[in-house]
Design a protein around this motif. Sequence first.
Motif, PDB file in Angstrom:
ATOM      1  N   ASP A   4      11.871   1.813   2.510  1.00 43.09           N
ATOM      2  CA  ASP A   4      12.840   1.475   3.566  1.00 43.09           C
ATOM      3  C   ASP A   4      12.150   1.142   4.867  1.00 43.09           C
ATOM      4  OD1 ASP A   4      14.881   1.845   1.806  1.00 43.09           O
ATOM      5  OD2 ASP A   4      15.291   3.918   2.411  1.00 43.09           O
ATOM      6  N   SER A  23       7.551   5.006   2.852  1.00 42.02           N
ATOM      7  CA  SER A  23       8.716   4.702   2.024  1.00 42.02           C
ATOM      8  C   SER A  23       9.014   3.212   2.046  1.00 42.02           C
ATOM      9  CB  SER A  23       9.936   5.489   2.514  1.00 42.02           C
ATOM     10  OG  SER A  23      10.287   5.059   3.809  1.00 42.02           O
ATOM     11  N   PHE A  61       7.861   9.231   5.335  1.00 42.35           N
ATOM     12  CA  PHE A  61       8.804   8.193   5.737  1.00 42.35           C
ATOM     13  C   PHE A  61       8.087   6.872   5.987  1.00 42.35           C
ATOM     14  CE2 PHE A  61      10.664   5.791   9.286  1.00 42.35           C
ATOM     15  CZ  PHE A  61      11.905   5.475   8.748  1.00 42.35           C
TER      16      PHE A  61
END
Length: 774
Positions: free
Chosen positions: A353, A351, A348
Motif C-alpha cells: 500500500d 507494505s 508499513f
Amino acid sequence: MSGLALLGLSVLLGLGAGAPLCLSRQLRMQGDYVLGGLFPLGAAEDTGLGPRTQPNTTVCTRFSSLGLLWALAMKMAVEEINRGAALLPGLRLGHDIFDTCSEPVVAMQPSLAFMAEAGSCEIAAYCDYSRYQPRVLAVVGPHSTELALVTGKFFGFFLMPQVSYGASADQLSNRKAFPSFFRTVPSDRVQVTAVVELLHALQWNWVAAVGSDDEYGRQGLSLFSSLANARGICIAHEGLVPAAGAHGLQLGAVQGLLHQVSQSRVQVVVLFSSARAARALFSFSIRLGLAPKVWVASEAWLTSAQVLSLPGLAQVGTVLGFLQRGAPLPDFPSYVQARLALAADPAFCASPDAGQPDLEGHMAGPRCPQCDRISLEDVSAGLRHHRAFAAYAAVYSVAQALHNTLLCDALGCPPRAPVQPWQLLENMYNMSFRVRGLPLRFDANGNVDTGYDLKLWVWRDPEPELRTVGGFDGRLQLQLPQMRWHTPGNAVSARPCPHRRAALQQGLPHLGGAGGGGGRPQALGVHPAQRDLSPRTLLQRPVSQCSRQCQEGQVRRVKGFHSCCYDCVDCKAGSYQRSPGGRDLCGGGAAAQLGRLAARAPAGAAGLAGGAAGRAGGGGAVHLVPGGLPAGGGDGLAGAAHGGAGALPGALLGGIRPGARRPRRAGLTLLPGHLPGAPPARPPRRCPQPRLRHAGLLHHLGLLCAPLRQRARGLPARRTDGHQPPLRPGHPGHLPPAQVLPAAAAAGGQPPRVLPGRGSWQCQWAGWQQGWSP
C-alpha cells in the motif's frame, strides 16, 4: 501537544534522531473522487531559484513543519469523511498532495499534473472542455496569496474548484478574474477593517505601516492605507520589507526601513507581512536596538513558529493582532502522532500500500523528500500555535458540494455518471455547510466570515502566551482590563505646564509646546530597557498621536500634510462653540446672539445678520454695507462676504464664497456690545477682513463698498469724520436708508448702532479693472 504525548512520540521515532521515514508515501491515497492538495512542504529560501535558463524541475530540500501540518489536516478530514455516513455514504474520497515550495514556478508543476486527463499524463487541447475529466475533482490550496493569484487564473480557465486555506488578498474576491476560487478564510478587507477599528478605538491616529515586499504585503498595505485615511488615521511612514534574493535580505535596506520608523516617532506599527519577512525585520530590530513599539500583527505571522522562536523577541515591545476563529481540533495532535509513528514503522514502509504507482510524481517530481528526514522537534514546535482548521474545513466544503451535486441522502448516493469539476461550482456558490458543529457559508465572492479573536502576546519563557483580549464580528469588542503593555514610553516624557496637567491626568499626551501639537511630533519618553517596566506602566495604554488632544476652549489649526498634526489655538473669551462632530469652532458669544437675531429676521436682513455673526465669531468687529438692499439674496451675499466662515449659509444663497482673509483698516463697525444682553463692548480695534471678490456682481446688486463706487462715478470720497456728502435721489450712487435687522426692534430690543469707523474702505474690485488696488 502534552508532555506525555511528546514522550510517546519520541520513543516511537527513536527520540527524534532523524531515523528514515516513509512519510512522503502517505501524501497520496486513491478514491472514487480525488482531491488535489497544494502545500508549502519546503522552505522557499532554499529553492535555488535564480536566473533560470532551462525549464527544469526545482526540488526543495528544506522542511517546513507548517506545510506538513496543513497537509495532515487535509488527510485527517478525508479519512473522517470516508469513515462517517453523514457525507458521501458509500463513496470514497482520495487525495493527492504536492509541495509548492512557496514558489509560483514550483506550484505550476503539480497544477498541470492535476489537470492531466484521467488515466494519463497529458493535458489534451480541446475547443470545449465541458466533457473533460481531469485527474482530480477539486484542489485544496495553495496557502499564499502570491501563488493563488497564479493558480487561480489557471484553474479558473477550466472552472476547476479551488479552495484555499490561507490566501486572503481582497483581489481574489473578483469573480470575473477568479470564477472558481473559494477560501475558508476571510478576505483581508475584513481583517484590515478590524485593525482600523482597533486603532480608532484606542485613539492611535499616528502610526507607521510596514508590509512584506510580496503580493500579500503590498495589497494589504494599500488596503490599510485607504481604510485608515477614511477613518482619520494618519500614516507617518509606509515601507516594505525587501524580499529575499540569492544573497538573502539586504541589511542596508532593512536598516533604512527601521531608521525611518524610528525617526517617524510613532509608538504603533502595523506590520502586514509574511512570517519570513516579519522574522527578518524583528531580528534586525533586536540587533539594532530599536526602541520597543506596539506591533499590530497580520494573521500571517501572529502565531508563526518562525517568529515566536526568535531569540530576544521580548525586546520588540507589545504585539497584538486578529486571529481567525475556528472550531477546535483537539484530536489533531494525536492524529499527527499516529501518522509519524506509522511513517517510522518498517513494516508499513515495506507494505504494497505504501508503494502505489505514482504517475503524478513522475510528472511533478518527488512529493516531499525532506519529509522523510524530519525529527521530533521539527513537528512539535509547529503544533504549539498551529491553526489547522482552515485546511480541514476546505475538504469538508468540497465534500458537501459533491454530496449536494450527487443528490445523496442518509441511505447513499444514487448511481450516475462521474461528476465533472465545473458541475460542483453551481452548488458551491452561496453554499452553507458545517464543520465540527461550526456553521460556515460561502458568500457570492467565495469568502467565509468566521469572525476574529483579538490576541495579545503575554511574555512567558520561552515563548509568549496568546491571550484573548477582544474580538471582531462586524463590531469591535475590547477587554481593556486584560491588556498588558510591554512598551516603555506609555507615559509622556515632557513635564506638563500647569494648564496642561489636567489633560495628562486623563491619559492625553502633551506633544506640543506653548502653541500646541505642531506639524512635527515631539518625542515620547522611551526607557532603554524593557525590564524597567513597572506594574503600573504595564496597565497604562501607550499613546501614538502626532498632536495632543485640544482642550475645551481650543480649536485645531492643521500644520503640514497630515490632518493629525495641528496646533491647538485658544478661542477668545465667549467665542468657543462645541460641535457634535468633534470639529469645534471659535464662534460663540456675540456671534450666537447675531445668529439668533438672523433667525428671526426677514429674508432681506437675515443674510446680513449671518455675516455679522460670522464676523463676530471670527473675533473681529462686524462690518456692514450701508444703504438699502434690493433682495434677500443680496443681503446674504454681502453678509457672507464681510462675515467670514460664520456666514457660509448667506454665501451659498448667492453662490459666492468669501475670499481669503487680509488685513485692512476698519470701516463702518458694528460693535457686539450694542446687542441686547451682550457682554460689555470692547473698544474698536484693527482686525483682518476677507477681500471681496465678484465685485461686478456686488455693484449690480448695489452692494459695492462705498469708496470704489464713488471713485468709479467720480464722486468725492468719504470724509474722515464719517459723514457722506449728500447725493440727489436720481443719482446712480444714491441708496435709500437701510433698515438694519428690523426683527431686533420688532422683538423689543434696540437695533445695532452703526458707528463711524476710522479710515476709508478698501476692496478688491474683480468685476471692473479700473487700475486701483486694495
